[in-house]
Design a protein around this motif. Sequence first.
Motif, PDB file in Angstrom:
ATOM      1  N   TYR A  13      57.221 -18.641 -63.974  1.00  0.00           N
ATOM      2  CA  TYR A  13      58.340 -18.134 -63.322  1.00  0.00           C
ATOM      3  C   TYR A  13      57.790 -17.198 -62.181  1.00  0.00           C
ATOM      4  CZ  TYR A  13      62.339 -15.036 -64.331  1.00  0.00           C
ATOM      5  OH  TYR A  13      63.475 -14.323 -64.234  1.00  0.00           O
ATOM      6  N   TRP A  14      56.958 -16.715 -62.168  1.00  0.00           N
ATOM      7  CA  TRP A  14      56.470 -16.027 -60.700  1.00  0.00           C
ATOM      8  C   TRP A  14      56.511 -17.037 -59.688  1.00  0.00           C
ATOM      9  CZ3 TRP A  14      52.744 -16.509 -56.901  1.00  0.00           C
ATOM     10  CH2 TRP A  14      52.660 -15.449 -56.203  1.00  0.00           C
ATOM     11  N   GLY A  71      65.677 -15.829 -63.035  1.00  0.00           N
ATOM     12  CA  GLY A  71      65.683 -17.092 -63.458  1.00  0.00           C
ATOM     13  C   GLY A  71      66.430 -17.317 -64.900  1.00  0.00           C
ATOM     14  N   ASP A  83      64.043 -23.925 -72.593  1.00  0.00           N
ATOM     15  CA  ASP A  83      63.286 -24.040 -71.095  1.00  0.00           C
ATOM     16  C   ASP A  83      64.308 -25.125 -70.429  1.00  0.00           C
ATOM     17  OD1 ASP A  83      62.767 -26.522 -72.700  1.00  0.00           O
ATOM     18  OD2 ASP A  83      60.565 -26.431 -71.857  1.00  0.00           O
ATOM     19  N   ASN A  85      66.658 -23.490 -63.950  1.00  0.00           N
ATOM     20  CA  ASN A  85      65.583 -24.299 -64.406  1.00  0.00           C
ATOM     21  C   ASN A  85      65.921 -25.745 -64.779  1.00  0.00           C
ATOM     22  OD1 ASN A  85      62.792 -25.518 -64.769  1.00  0.00           O
ATOM     23  ND2 ASN A  85      62.649 -24.454 -66.839  1.00  0.00           N
ATOM     24  N   ASP A 125      56.619 -19.912 -69.959  1.00  0.00           N
ATOM     25  CA  ASP A 125      56.801 -19.947 -68.410  1.00  0.00           C
ATOM     26  C   ASP A 125      56.375 -18.687 -67.870  1.00  0.00           C
ATOM     27  OD1 ASP A 125      57.869 -22.743 -68.436  1.00  0.00           O
ATOM     28  OD2 ASP A 125      59.880 -21.929 -69.128  1.00  0.00           O
ATOM     29  N   ILE A 126      56.720 -17.675 -68.386  1.00  0.00           N
ATOM     30  CA  ILE A 126      56.393 -16.179 -67.875  1.00  0.00           C
ATOM     31  C   ILE A 126      54.754 -16.311 -68.212  1.00  0.00           C
ATOM     32  CG2 ILE A 126      56.803 -13.758 -68.207  1.00  0.00           C
ATOM     33  CD1 ILE A 126      59.166 -15.500 -67.834  1.00  0.00           C
ATOM     34  N   THR A 167      62.374 -10.173 -64.716  1.00  0.00           N
ATOM     35  CA  THR A 167      62.151 -11.478 -65.640  1.00  0.00           C
ATOM     36  C   THR A 167      63.244 -11.433 -66.721  1.00  0.00           C
ATOM     37  OG1 THR A 167      59.853 -10.954 -65.325  1.00  0.00           O
ATOM     38  CG2 THR A 167      60.379 -12.143 -67.440  1.00  0.00           C
ATOM     39  N   PHE A 213      64.037 -20.226 -68.451  1.00  0.00           N
ATOM     40  CA  PHE A 213      62.579 -20.118 -68.544  1.00  0.00           C
ATOM     41  C   PHE A 213      62.223 -19.386 -69.713  1.00  0.00           C
ATOM     42  CE2 PHE A 213      63.896 -20.331 -64.069  1.00  0.00           C
ATOM     43  CZ  PHE A 213      62.966 -20.966 -63.545  1.00  0.00           C
TER      44      PHE A 213
END
Length: 578
Positions: A293-294, A280, A329, A379, A287-288, A323, A283
Amino acid sequence: MLTKGNSSAPAKKGPSFFVLRPIFRNFAPMNTRIWIICSLVAVLTMMAACTKDDAEGFIVSKTETKDVLLPVAGQKATFTFEANSNWTARTTADWLTITPAKGNKGTNTITATTTSINRTKAERQASITVTSGSLNKNFTVRQSGNYAMFEQEEYHVGAEGGRVSMTFKSNMGEADGLSVAYQSLDWFSFDVKEKTRAAEWRGAVTDVIVEPNTQKEKRWAMFALVQMQDENNWVELDTATVVQAGLPSDYESTDYADDGKVSVLQTHTAGHGIPVVLMGDGFTDRDIADSTYWTVMNKAMENLFTEEPARSMRDYFDIYMVTAVSKHDAVGEGYETAFSCIPDMMSSNIQADDDKVIVYAEKVDRPDSLNMLTVVVLNTNVHNGVTYLYGNEKKPLQFAIAFCPITNHLESEEFREVLIHEAIGHGLAKLADEYGYEENGKPDDKALATIKELHKSDWMKNIDTTGDPAKVVWWPFIGDERFSTELIGTYEGAYTYAQGVWRPTENSMMNANNCPFNAPSRKLIYDKIRYLGENAPTSSHEEFAAFDAAHKPEQWDYTTRASHATKRRLAPPVIKTR
């Protein structure tokens, strides 16, 4: 007399996207996403004339003279003739270009394109000379002196909103049919007023009141100066855009510990595994940390396998997540993100640092990395999408990168459709777009040769350069009763060209995105998965028909015209070297 039927740039019709309004009056904006036209003009008249036919040279096809209605600049008119030997075309005018400038005997088409505005009231003209052997034939192009043009291409407004005055110049007025067209959106309102009136006068789309933007994505609205031909038809003269900035990011990542981490989302249970890498852009570390993210990557994976035949062949795939931690963001100008993705506001294209995407994709340790399909989820909620293909028409690679925003929202149908169109259609199966734009006309010889060369590598075999049902690459499907509900045939318009390239069905996932893949495309996907997953040879028509009978997509209205779709087309794939 101006003959609309002979025009290569005909006056556009209004009601499906446009509504007419007088220019120099107040009016309220409408809340639907349409264009509104208020009353303000220019006509370019092209006359194609030739002398008597000569059997030793060439013959102008059908008619010797035609009138073509065009705006003052940037538009095209085509002239078709037959040549009995090789030919060249030239013009001495610096405001006109001719393509192609040479060709072979047979039926040929040249395109005359105006490159500048005639800013006087006097008409000007240019000659196009076509030479074949010792013979010359001339076409005369005449351009009127009427014009209308905005003084800027873009007018910028901050996220807080405000007022802007869009000034323009013209030597015409309302009596000449000069009008303004604009997209009706709910975040601005405006009036149009005449400021001065003279041989050249200034006007303005004044008091454009822009509401505050509460989103991080910038937004824009298109305005056009147009010539009204009648109450329903108009010709575009010039365009300008109001661009409003999005809110600045209020957070910056500080924890990059997980950046580049590889996770396995699915392991194949059939064949030897086709690698798909998800990542992505836009992010942040939070967000992780909170699993956003997942969640997004997992939804993207599920969406990829919602259309046949990929849905029934999902077990062939290995799905990885890499990742990528961005500083901000959101994506676009003004934000710092892992892959520097910037959606193009004037098209559906996406700029990105694909070299860095490749670096992250190669963190997945696979000996078959050149077969990877990489998907970058942006995003942002814009309706954009593009796929980068690699190699060239003589040496194509399977590796591809599909850039797909979270269109509208994570659970939206549009997000699912964009992923399937870009990643499965373009990225995996190397399908071509099955739509065309009127302004693109016909492909030139180079474009036709590229399609034929790509066919040799089984790329873009859902389109063809012939409309002969007995010769198109999907001919076995035509007339096969097992596929009769799809109305498979030869429909002109594909590869972004309105003419000269054909597709198998009126609509499809590779056209308006709002329906399944057609049967010829399903076979290409089926063959690609079997080839990459188990080195299987191309299936026979009967072999695929048997598989398809057991894995049919849900029924839909195959008579639906793609031109009825209201969504903006996604950008055509970009072929890059690697």
